[in-house]
Design a protein around this motif. Structure first.
Motif, short mmCIF file in Angstrom:
data_model
loop_
_atom_site.label_atom_id
_atom_site.label_comp_id
_atom_site.label_asym_id
_atom_site.label_seq_id
_atom_site.Cartn_x
_atom_site.Cartn_y
_atom_site.Cartn_z
N GLU A 145 0.90 -1.04 0.07
CA GLU A 145 0.07 -0.27 0.40
C GLU A 145 0.59 1.26 0.18
O GLU A 145 0.23 2.25 0.08
CB GLU A 145 -1.24 0.35 1.13
CG GLU A 145 -1.53 -1.15 1.21
CD GLU A 145 -3.24 -1.36 1.72
OE1 GLU A 145 -3.43 -0.38 2.94
OE2 GLU A 145 -4.15 -1.64 0.83
N VAL A 146 2.60 1.50 0.09
CA VAL A 146 3.19 2.39 -0.21
C VAL A 146 3.24 2.59 -1.66
O VAL A 146 3.71 1.66 -2.38
CB VAL A 146 4.15 2.13 0.57
CG1 VAL A 146 5.02 3.26 0.66
CG2 VAL A 146 3.70 1.86 1.75
N PRO A 147 3.12 3.79 -1.91
CA PRO A 147 3.60 4.28 -3.85
C PRO A 147 4.93 4.01 -3.58
O PRO A 147 5.26 4.91 -2.87
CB PRO A 147 3.07 5.56 -3.78
CG PRO A 147 1.79 5.75 -2.91
CD PRO A 147 2.27 5.37 -1.20
N ILE A 148 5.76 3.30 -4.78
CA ILE A 148 7.30 3.85 -4.40
C ILE A 148 7.59 4.80 -5.35
O ILE A 148 8.92 5.21 -5.03
CB ILE A 148 7.89 2.45 -4.79
CG1 ILE A 148 7.18 1.00 -4.07
CG2 ILE A 148 9.26 1.97 -5.19
CD1 ILE A 148 7.14 1.14 -2.78
N LYS A 149 6.95 4.96 -5.74
CA LYS A 149 7.65 6.20 -6.58
C LYS A 149 7.63 6.99 -5.93
O LYS A 149 9.30 8.22 -5.81
CB LYS A 149 6.67 6.83 -7.57
CG LYS A 149 7.20 7.53 -8.81
CD LYS A 149 5.59 7.68 -9.93
CE LYS A 149 6.18 8.79 -10.92
NZ LYS A 149 5.20 8.88 -11.74
N ASP A 150 7.41 7.69 -4.58
CA ASP A 150 7.60 9.10 -4.08
C ASP A 150 8.45 8.75 -2.52
O ASP A 150 8.74 9.86 -1.94
CB ASP A 150 6.22 9.12 -3.14
CG ASP A 150 5.36 9.30 -4.11
OD1 ASP A 150 5.60 9.75 -5.14
OD2 ASP A 150 4.14 8.90 -4.24
N LEU A 151 9.44 7.68 -3.06
CA LEU A 151 10.13 7.42 -1.66
C LEU A 151 11.84 8.06 -2.14
O LEU A 151 12.50 8.15 -3.05
CB LEU A 151 10.33 6.02 -1.42
CG LEU A 151 9.33 4.94 -0.69
CD1 LEU A 151 10.04 3.87 -1.06
CD2 LEU A 151 8.69 5.71 0.37
N ASP A 152 12.18 9.05 -1.48
CA ASP A 152 14.05 9.50 -1.78
C ASP A 152 14.42 7.59 -0.96
O ASP A 152 14.08 6.60 -0.79
CB ASP A 152 14.24 10.01 -0.52
CG ASP A 152 14.15 9.96 0.66
OD1 ASP A 152 14.39 8.71 1.01
OD2 ASP A 152 13.61 10.26 1.80
N GLU A 153 16.10 8.22 -2.14
CA GLU A 153 16.65 7.04 -1.84
C GLU A 153 17.24 6.29 -0.40
O GLU A 153 17.13 5.18 -0.53
CB GLU A 153 17.98 7.71 -2.60
CG GLU A 153 18.78 8.09 -3.93
CD GLU A 153 19.21 7.10 -4.99
OE1 GLU A 153 20.16 6.28 -3.98
OE2 GLU A 153 18.39 6.59 -5.38
N THR A 154 17.28 7.05 0.62
CA THR A 154 16.92 6.57 1.71
C THR A 154 16.35 5.32 2.24
O THR A 154 16.06 4.48 2.85
CB THR A 154 17.26 7.41 2.60
OG1 THR A 154 18.26 8.60 2.45
CG2 THR A 154 17.81 7.00 4.43
N LYS A 155 14.94 6.43 1.71
CA LYS A 155 13.75 5.60 2.51
C LYS A 155 13.56 3.99 1.39
O LYS A 155 13.62 2.99 1.79
CB LYS A 155 12.54 6.42 2.12
CG LYS A 155 12.03 7.03 3.11
CD LYS A 155 10.29 6.50 3.59
CE LYS A 155 10.53 6.83 5.79
NZ LYS A 155 9.94 8.14 5.51
N ALA A 156 13.69 4.39 0.01
CA ALA A 156 14.38 2.89 -1.01
C ALA A 156 15.00 1.95 0.15
O ALA A 156 14.64 1.24 -0.11
CB ALA A 156 14.38 3.54 -2.45
N ALA A 157 16.10 2.28 0.32
CA ALA A 157 17.14 1.34 1.08
C ALA A 157 16.25 0.80 1.85
O ALA A 157 16.02 -0.21 1.97
CB ALA A 157 18.17 2.23 0.49
#
Ligand code: ADP
Ligand code: MG
Length: 233
Positions: A66-78
């Motif tokens: 349920e989290v849209p992946i596009k909006d994450l910055d690099e740290t969050k993505a990692a």
């Protein structure tokens, strides 16, 4: 668990670009065991890498839990990648100068888990894949199937919500392939969501659903009567 809508991916090649994924719609519920099939070059790894947040799409929607992946910055993505996703590759990707145990423990080290807990957890997961007695061995002392089981233990030790396997049996002979699929089926039976990229039909039939990619689109998506690998091992 996974929601993908009208996903497109192109690779830039100098002045031109190669349109690899051409509008993918795809959903995976918790607990599924899905095979992604298609001939070489059909975009399977590209799709899996986007799902695994190793790459990003050019357009479309991708939601993981349920989290849209596009909006994450690099740290969050990692952080998300570590928390949600486990990876298994055709070539195992083990570190050659580290023991089986150390290979399993390494991601836990990067997650800041203390040494004692790391060791215990790694040993527990090696036991789970039937390799407790091989903990101190180096990868070159292990068979292909054993190496892949270490890689699976390493992926599971972080307790990911989704396990992504890109041709996990691609470097293994038939019997060993079925052993690895037997393990994957058992992990799925415990509730883990698993995606397996393969171009082999006998491997795909051991999943519960087969999604077929062709020229960048899904041409078939069907539930199957899962064939149990245990009858071959
Ligand atoms: P599959 O895993 O189904 O074999 P891939 O997703 O690896 O297919 O590749 C799909 C197409 O994209 C292929 O034509 C491949 O050559 C191309 N491709 C893959 N990765 C890259 C990249 N990083 N740069 C340029 N082209 C790529
Ligand atoms: Mg591939």
């Amino acid at each position: 668990m996974i929601k993908i809508n009208d996903l497109h991916k192109s690779y830039k090649m100098g002045n031109s670009s190669l349109h690899v994924l051409k509008g993918i719609d795809f959903e995976v519920a918790e607990g599924e065991l899905v095979a992604i099939m298609g001939s070489s070059g059909s975009g399977k790894s590209t799709l899996l890498n986007i799902i695994g947040m190793l790459d990003i799409a050019n357009s479309g929607v991708y939601e993981l839990d349920e989290v849209p992946i596009k909006d994450l910055d690099e740290t969050k993505a990692a952080q998300y990648r570590n928390k949600f996703l486990g990876f298994v590759f055709q070539s195992f990707n083990l570190i050659n100068y580290k023991s089986a145990l150390e290979n399993v423990a390494l991601p836990l080290y990067y997650q800041g888990i203390k040494r004692k807990e790391r060791q215990q957890k790694s040993l527990d997961y090696l036991e789970k894949v039937g390799l407790k007695d091989w903990a101190t061995h180096l990868p070159n002392e292990l068979s292909g199937g054993q190496k892949q089981r270490v890689a699976i233990a390493r992926a599971l030790a972080s307790q990911p919500k989704v396990l992504l396997a890109d041709e996990p049996t691609g470097a293994l002979d038939t019997t060993t392939s079925y052993e690895v699929m037997d393990l994957i089926q058992k992990i799925n039976e415990e509730g883990k969501t698993i995606l397996v990229v393969t171009h082999e039909h006998d491997i795909a039939k051991m999943c519960k659903r087969i999604v077929t990619l062709k020229d960048g689109v899904i041409v078939q998506d069907k539930k199957v009567n899962q064939e149990l690998a245990s009858k071959y091992v």
